[in-house]
Motif scaffolding. Structure first.
Motif, PDB file in Angstrom:
ATOM      1  N   SER A 165       0.824  -1.203   0.000  1.00  0.00           N
ATOM      2  CA  SER A 165       0.000   0.000   0.000  1.00  0.00           C
ATOM      3  C   SER A 165       0.862   1.259   0.000  1.00  0.00           C
ATOM      4  CB  SER A 165      -0.990   0.000   1.163  1.00  0.00           C
ATOM      5  OG  SER A 165      -0.324  -0.242   2.367  1.00  0.00           O
ATOM      6  N   ALA A 166       2.117   1.154   0.475  1.00  0.00           N
ATOM      7  CA  ALA A 166       3.018   2.311   0.391  1.00  0.00           C
ATOM      8  C   ALA A 166       3.185   2.713  -1.065  1.00  0.00           C
ATOM      9  CB  ALA A 166       4.369   1.979   0.994  1.00  0.00           C
ATOM     10  N   ILE A 167       3.258   1.710  -1.953  1.00  0.00           N
ATOM     11  CA  ILE A 167       3.425   2.025  -3.371  1.00  0.00           C
ATOM     12  C   ILE A 167       2.168   2.684  -3.911  1.00  0.00           C
ATOM     13  CG2 ILE A 167       3.736   1.016  -5.658  1.00  0.00           C
ATOM     14  CD1 ILE A 167       5.720  -0.885  -4.455  1.00  0.00           C
ATOM     15  N   SER A 168       1.002   2.163  -3.536  1.00  0.00           N
ATOM     16  CA  SER A 168      -0.187   2.786  -4.116  1.00  0.00           C
ATOM     17  C   SER A 168      -0.443   4.175  -3.517  1.00  0.00           C
ATOM     18  CB  SER A 168      -1.413   1.877  -4.013  1.00  0.00           C
ATOM     19  OG  SER A 168      -1.812   1.743  -2.698  1.00  0.00           O
ATOM     20  N   TYR A 169      -0.145   4.367  -2.232  1.00  0.00           N
ATOM     21  CA  TYR A 169      -0.298   5.717  -1.672  1.00  0.00           C
ATOM     22  C   TYR A 169       0.809   6.651  -2.143  1.00  0.00           C
ATOM     23  CZ  TYR A 169      -4.178   4.685   1.396  1.00  0.00           C
ATOM     24  OH  TYR A 169      -5.418   4.384   1.865  1.00  0.00           O
ATOM     25  N   GLY A 170       1.962   6.078  -2.483  1.00  0.00           N
ATOM     26  CA  GLY A 170       3.080   6.900  -2.921  1.00  0.00           C
ATOM     27  C   GLY A 170       2.966   7.342  -4.369  1.00  0.00           C
TER      28      GLY A 170
ATOM     29  N   LEU B 283      11.402   8.685  -6.230  1.00  0.00           N
ATOM     30  CA  LEU B 283      10.674   7.420  -6.132  1.00  0.00           C
ATOM     31  C   LEU B 283      10.817   6.824  -4.728  1.00  0.00           C
ATOM     32  CD1 LEU B 283       9.928   4.773  -8.534  1.00  0.00           C
ATOM     33  CD2 LEU B 283      11.640   3.981  -6.930  1.00  0.00           C
ATOM     34  N   VAL B 284      12.061   6.806  -4.231  1.00  0.00           N
ATOM     35  CA  VAL B 284      12.289   6.278  -2.883  1.00  0.00           C
ATOM     36  C   VAL B 284      11.474   7.077  -1.868  1.00  0.00           C
ATOM     37  CG1 VAL B 284      14.037   5.917  -1.089  1.00  0.00           C
ATOM     38  CG2 VAL B 284      14.614   5.515  -3.502  1.00  0.00           C
ATOM     39  N   GLY B 285      11.564   8.396  -1.963  1.00  0.00           N
ATOM     40  CA  GLY B 285      10.869   9.252  -1.015  1.00  0.00           C
ATOM     41  C   GLY B 285       9.363   9.095  -1.085  1.00  0.00           C
ATOM     42  N   ALA B 286       8.842   9.002  -2.311  1.00  0.00           N
ATOM     43  CA  ALA B 286       7.383   8.896  -2.455  1.00  0.00           C
ATOM     44  C   ALA B 286       6.877   7.643  -1.743  1.00  0.00           C
ATOM     45  CB  ALA B 286       7.006   8.856  -3.934  1.00  0.00           C
ATOM     46  N   TYR B 287       7.616   6.537  -1.860  1.00  0.00           N
ATOM     47  CA  TYR B 287       7.138   5.303  -1.229  1.00  0.00           C
ATOM     48  C   TYR B 287       7.318   5.348   0.280  1.00  0.00           C
ATOM     49  CZ  TYR B 287       6.618   3.684  -5.961  1.00  0.00           C
ATOM     50  OH  TYR B 287       6.230   3.572  -7.263  1.00  0.00           O
ATOM     51  N   LEU B 288       8.366   6.058   0.709  1.00  0.00           N
ATOM     52  CA  LEU B 288       8.547   6.246   2.148  1.00  0.00           C
ATOM     53  C   LEU B 288       7.335   6.987   2.722  1.00  0.00           C
ATOM     54  CD1 LEU B 288      10.702   5.959   4.418  1.00  0.00           C
ATOM     55  CD2 LEU B 288      11.430   8.267   3.858  1.00  0.00           C
ATOM     56  N   PHE B 289       6.939   8.090   2.053  1.00  0.00           N
ATOM     57  CA  PHE B 289       5.795   8.843   2.536  1.00  0.00           C
ATOM     58  C   PHE B 289       4.494   8.095   2.309  1.00  0.00           C
ATOM     59  CE2 PHE B 289       8.930  12.160   2.568  1.00  0.00           C
ATOM     60  CZ  PHE B 289       8.647  12.751   3.774  1.00  0.00           C
ATOM     61  N   GLY B 290       4.458   7.304   1.228  1.00  0.00           N
ATOM     62  CA  GLY B 290       3.292   6.456   1.014  1.00  0.00           C
ATOM     63  C   GLY B 290       3.109   5.509   2.191  1.00  0.00           C
TER      64      GLY B 290
END
Lengths: 373, 320
Positions: free
Chosen positions: B13-18, B253-260
């Motif tokens: 879900s981190a990927i989909s929210y990110g 990309l790394v950051g977006a998934y972290l925040f996701g």
């Protein structure tokens, strides 16, 4: 050929003409949006002006809406003058409301003379403390204050919701069964309601008067004190300020705290003048913090102009609030505010530059540093 | 089964929210690489969310046609919105900070996006079509990597291609080189014969388009419906991500998934009966944004590695 040249001297008439032109420009642009979406622009405008300023009781309601805008506008003006971008007035206002209502509840039963000053101080302090966080982060770790102050708006909103909706906090009314099912804050005692003054049938809230005093104070600070001078130097050039030996770090924290205190006072006034209870949903819907940015920009960061602009835009948001529903599309107030800002920004060009149409003429004589040709 | 374990669920879900953060951050990254800071991302995302949702409700045909049209509409609408910022800051030399804020006030929650949503009566309705998770190569049920890598929706895969494309564009093509030159030293780029104004306009508008797609992801995938202010700060997190990523697409990309992950944590843990007030989870993405920004702003990162030198400065040819 169109050329843009920097003005060597400021044109005084533009200082008034640009904000006025911005309002007119925004009115025309928003009329186009209204027309395109099937609304009658003239009828909408007539309703808006009537409910904002002319209907019975409209002006009093407008002043209530203008009060937090005046204070968040001053908050933005105080920070922006130094090129410190405090976008967190929204959250600082919430904290001011939390602080003022907290003190108001604690002192219930005490005389008004004790409660009201305590609420003012609590609002100022809570707002200042919340704003000091991005201030300290900016000053000591060079973290972008735009983003940190903005993120804290969301945190403050959630904190306020938590106090009323998801906890048995000190702020929440748990005295009756209905209050437990439908969460709401504790109401302040009668003595915690701020006094208002009636002049010519128009009710003037105490918060508005405090805001006017704050505007005068801010003007004085920025024009007549060393603090204000140094802040302006920092605003013009951080490097120059550093070489001049100005302690920029402290100043950034101080200006952020000053800015936050003004927004916090706005929150205190929302509680004392108007709501008398911590009301998370109502405060969040009003979005006074962002409105303050519009006010400050349109007033060109002049504290006295902030008063006038706050009343103008207060009328707009009051009208929008009272008209919201089937006949009046939600979202129009924000759209209008944005358009006003765009027009003001576009007009700013004319203050600093002149636009020449035609072929470049012979080069004008270059002025020396002392203005001698 | 291992695929139901907390870590796998959070990663997936981190990927989909990110994904919406990634779209918006890549867009902002391109705009900032050209030297224009656009603080209007939140507003542009909300325009994308509302126009995309409107398109899905109005455009007929099979689901994929409707969804594809919605994404295109969202991208175009947000690009058009960003052109206001471009005009004000590039042509009229207005303050990029104030103009960006104006864009968010104008387009954002209780602004134009809210106006459109109310005029078109979109509130409280489920989307007619939504982006469903795909079963790529039939590997959805593969242990661990199945739900994380092969069970995402089409836009997520598009965003991965976009990261690769942006990397290639920035570092392997001539226009990418010119773009970096415009962001670093517009005067030099101008002397090289690069049209600074055109580069800035185009990249601000590409930034808008990507923010619009990110916004549409909210109304067509995350919560397939429209709600006023539904991105709730994602646009601002995307701006923070660009700083976090030192203006590099792969780190975005790394950051977006972290925040996701921070955003999805709330839902994942609540579904597993972890009892904490919802506001604690809710404030996590915002607090983490602050923490992460403080970390990248201090110490070795203090030199603001990667920030385009002319970021935020208007280019005035006559005053070069």
């Amino acid at each position: 050929m169109i050329r843009i040249e920097r003005r060597l001297t400021g044109a005084r008439w533009l200082v008034v003409a640009v904000p006025l032109g911005s309002l007119i420009g925004a009115a025309i642009l928003s009329s186009m949006i209204l027309f395109l979406t099937g609304h009658d622009p003239i009828a909408t405008w007539a309703r808006l002006l009537d409910r904002g300023f002319f209907a019975s009781g409209a002006m009093s309601a407008t002043l209530v809406s203008a009060t937090p805008l005046l204070l968040t506008g001053l908050a933005a003006a105080a920070a922006f003058r130094m090129q410190t971008w405090n976008i967190g007035a929204e959250g600082q206002l919430y904290l001011g409301a939390i602080g003022a209502s907290g003190i108001g509840i604690a002192l219930s039963g005490q005389p008004a003379l004790m409660i009201i000053p305590a609420m003012v101080v609590a609002g100022l302090a809570a707002g200042a403390a919340w704003a000091a966080i991005p201030g300290v982060l900016r000053a000591y770790t060079r973290t972008n204050e735009i983003i940190t102050s903005l993120m804290l708006n969301y945190v403050a909103g959630l904190l306020m919701s938590y106090l009323i909706f998801d906890s048995h906090s000190y702020w929440r009314d748990l005295s009756s069964f209905t209050a437990r099912v439908f969460p709401q804050g504790k109401y302040l005692s009668e003595a915690g309601s701020w006094p208002s003054f009636v002049i010519g049938g128009i009710v003037i809230p105490l918060g508005l008067l405090l805001g006017m005093v704050a505007a005068a104070f801010l003007w004085l600070v920025y024009t007549a004190t060393r603090f204000g001078f140094e802040a302006r130097v920092i605003g013009d050039s951080r490097a120059a300020a550093h070489y001049a030996g100005i302690r920029t770090r402290r100043k950034i924290v101080a200006v952020m705290a000053l800015s936050g205190a003004l927004a916090g006072l706005g929150g205190a006034s929302e509680i004392g003048d108007f709501r008398h209870v911590l009301d998370p949903r109502g405060l969040q819907q009003a979005s006074f913090g962002y409105g303050g940015i519009v006010v400050a920009a349109l007033a060109r960061l002049n504290p006295f102009a902030v008063i006038v602009v706050a009343i103008l835009l207060g009328g707009l948001s009051n009208a929008g609030f009272s008209l919201q529903g089937a006949t009046f599309p939600a979202g129009l107030v924000g759209t209008l505010q944005g358009l006003i800002l765009f027009c003001a920004l576009g007009g700013e060009l004319l203050v600093h530059y002149r636009i020449r149409i035609g072929r470049p003429t012979r080069k004008a004589p270059q002025l020396g540093p002392a203005g001698v040709a | 089964m291992i695929n139901d374990s907390v870590l796998v669920v959070i990663a997936a879900s981190a990927i989909s929210y990110g994904t919406p953060l990634l779209f918006a951050a890549l867009g902002e990254l391109l705009a900032e690489r050209s030297g224009v800071l656009n603080l209007g991302v939140e507003g542009m995302m909300l325009i994308g969310a509302v126009t995309g949702f409107w398109a899905v409700q109005t455009v007929g045909g099979p689901g994929w046609v409707s969804l594809l049209t919605a994404v295109v509409v969202a991208a175009l609408a947000a690009a058009a919105t960003s052109s206001i910022h471009a005009f004000l800051t590039i042509t009229l030399r207005a303050s990029q900070i104030v103009s960006g804020l104006a864009l968010t006030i104008f387009a954002g929650a209780s602004g134009l996006s809210s106006y459109i949503g109310h005029v078109a009566n979109l509130g409280g309705k489920p989307a007619r079509h939504e982006f469903d998770a795909l079963n790529v190569l039939g590997l959805r049920d593969a242990p661990v990597i199945g739900p994380i890598l092969f069970h995402q929706n089409a836009l997520t895969y598009v965003s991965w291609m976009l990261v690769a494309l942006t990397l290639f564009y920035l570092y392997r093509t001539r226009p990418g080189l010119h773009l970096r030159a415009v962001g670093e030293s517009p005067g030099t780029a101008d002397a090289m014969g690069v049209n600074v104004t055109a580069y800035r306009y185009i990249h601000v508008m590409i930034g808008g388009a990507l923010a619009g797609i990110g916004g549409a992801f909210f109304s067509l995938a995350i919560t397939p419906s429209w709600l006023d202010g539904m991105t709730s700060g994602a646009g601002w997190i995307a701006i923070a991500l660009v700083i976090f990523a030192f203006w590099r697409p792969e780190l975005a990309l790394v950051g977006a998934y972290l925040f996701g992950a921070f955003s999805s944590l709330a839902f994942t843990l609540q579904a597993r009966q972890v009892h904490l007030p919802p506001e604690v989870f809710g404030s996590l993405p915002y607090l983490m944004t602050i923490v992460v920004l403080v970390l990248v702003s201090t110490g070795w990162a203090r030199r603001r590695l990667g920030a385009p030198a002319s970021l935020g400065v208007p280019y005035v040819r006559e005053e070069r």
